[in-house]
Design a protein around this motif. Structure first.
Motif, short mmCIF file in Angstrom:
data_model
loop_
_atom_site.label_atom_id
_atom_site.label_comp_id
_atom_site.label_asym_id
_atom_site.label_seq_id
_atom_site.Cartn_x
_atom_site.Cartn_y
_atom_site.Cartn_z
N PRO A 107 0.79 -1.23 0.00
CA PRO A 107 0.00 0.00 0.00
C PRO A 107 0.83 1.29 0.00
O PRO A 107 0.37 2.30 -0.53
N LEU A 108 2.03 1.25 0.56
CA LEU A 108 2.86 2.47 0.58
C LEU A 108 3.37 2.83 -0.81
O LEU A 108 3.81 3.95 -1.04
N PHE A 109 3.26 1.89 -1.73
CA PHE A 109 3.59 2.20 -3.12
C PHE A 109 2.34 2.28 -3.99
O PHE A 109 2.20 3.20 -4.80
N ALA A 110 1.43 1.34 -3.81
CA ALA A 110 0.27 1.26 -4.71
C ALA A 110 -0.78 2.32 -4.41
O ALA A 110 -1.42 2.83 -5.32
N ILE A 111 -0.98 2.65 -3.15
CA ILE A 111 -2.03 3.60 -2.78
C ILE A 111 -1.49 5.02 -2.67
O ILE A 111 -2.11 5.97 -3.16
N GLY A 153 1.00 6.06 7.05
CA GLY A 153 2.24 5.72 6.39
C GLY A 153 2.63 6.78 5.38
O GLY A 153 1.82 7.65 5.04
N VAL A 154 3.87 6.70 4.90
CA VAL A 154 4.38 7.64 3.91
C VAL A 154 4.76 6.87 2.65
O VAL A 154 5.45 5.84 2.71
N GLY A 155 4.29 7.37 1.50
CA GLY A 155 4.55 6.70 0.24
C GLY A 155 6.02 6.60 -0.10
O GLY A 155 6.80 7.50 0.19
N VAL A 156 6.38 5.49 -0.72
CA VAL A 156 7.78 5.22 -1.09
C VAL A 156 7.98 5.46 -2.59
O VAL A 156 7.03 5.42 -3.36
N PRO A 157 9.23 5.70 -3.01
CA PRO A 157 9.45 6.09 -4.40
C PRO A 157 9.41 4.96 -5.41
O PRO A 157 9.08 5.19 -6.57
N ALA A 169 -3.38 -0.85 -9.50
CA ALA A 169 -2.59 0.22 -10.11
C ALA A 169 -1.66 0.76 -9.04
O ALA A 169 -1.64 0.27 -7.91
N CYS A 170 -0.93 1.80 -9.39
CA CYS A 170 -0.14 2.51 -8.39
C CYS A 170 -0.24 4.00 -8.67
O CYS A 170 -0.50 4.42 -9.80
N SER A 171 -0.05 4.76 -7.63
CA SER A 171 -0.07 6.21 -7.77
C SER A 171 1.12 6.66 -8.61
O SER A 171 2.23 6.14 -8.47
N SER A 172 0.90 7.66 -9.47
CA SER A 172 1.99 8.19 -10.29
C SER A 172 2.62 9.44 -9.67
O SER A 172 3.57 9.99 -10.23
N LYS A 173 2.14 9.83 -8.51
CA LYS A 173 2.61 11.07 -7.88
C LYS A 173 4.09 10.97 -7.49
O LYS A 173 4.49 10.10 -6.71
N ASN A 174 4.89 11.86 -8.07
CA ASN A 174 6.33 11.95 -7.77
C ASN A 174 7.08 10.65 -8.06
O ASN A 174 8.00 10.28 -7.33
#
Length: 199
Positions: free
Chosen positions: A78-82, A92-96, A131-136
């Motif tokens: 989830p830290l990557f996909a969401i 949590g904080v999203g990972v690159p 899917a995964c978020s495309s942000k940054n």
């Protein structure tokens, strides 16, 4: 804490509600006349959680037509996909990035569990969102995740349905084109690698 907010008693109650709703859905549709007596029906697993598809508390509805499929979502990890890279959601904080050996193993282990516990037992599965978020994030890592998940799903006889968020996904709705032609080429090449029996 689990999504049912409690222990085993609360979990059984939560799953019971979904099981009852799914059975009501099947019964009502099958009795409503016309083609509804035999059309394919899609039932949702509790919380659309992959692991709940084969939880002993999940009951597949009784269907006289035997034309049911299950749907789950896949947003792991989830830290990557969401979450987008650096996005702080409080939990949590999203990972690159994504794509380590362990992350590929997690993906394939999850899809193998669905295949073994559902597909191999004659229960079709549709991954109705992934899917995964495309942000940054770079297009390369977005493509790697989305194509890898698509292939892991399709190669095991399940149906992938990419969830594309407007403005941040792979498909540009105003032009009716995919933003990344490499992504489209790689996605479209998957079915040829895993031909399916048409009988």
């Amino acid at each position: 804490m689990d999504s049912w907010k409690g222990g085993q008693t609360e979990k059984a109650r939560a799953f019971g509600y979904v099981n009852e709703l799914n059975q009501l859905f099947v019964d009502i549709v099958r009795k409503s006349g016309g083609n509804n007596a035999k059309r394919h029906l899609l039932v949702e697993i509790y919380n659309t959680g992959l692991e709940h598809a084969f939880d002993p508390l999940t009951k597949i509805p009784d269907d006289p037509a035997k034309h049911l499929a299950l749907t789950v979502h896949y947003y792991t990890p989830p830290l990557f996909a969401i979450l987008g890279n650096g996005e702080d959601a409080g939990w949590g904080v999203g990972v690159p990035s994504w794509g380590t050996e362990q992350e590929f193993k997690e993906l394939n282990d999850n899809m193998e569990l669905l295949k073994k516990n559902c597909v191999d037992k004659g229960i079709p599965v549709i991954i109705g969102e992934y899917a995964c978020s495309s942000k940054n994030r770079t297009q390369e890592v977005i493509r790697l995740f989305n194509v890898s998940v698509t292939e892991a799903i399709y190669s095991r006889g399940m149906c992938p349905m990419l969830w594309d968020v407007q403005g941040a996904g792979q498909y540009e709705r105003t032009t009716s084109k995919f933003k990344d032609p490499v992504f489209l080429e790689q996605i479209m090449a998957i079915p040829a690698k895993y031909p399916r029996n048409q009988n």
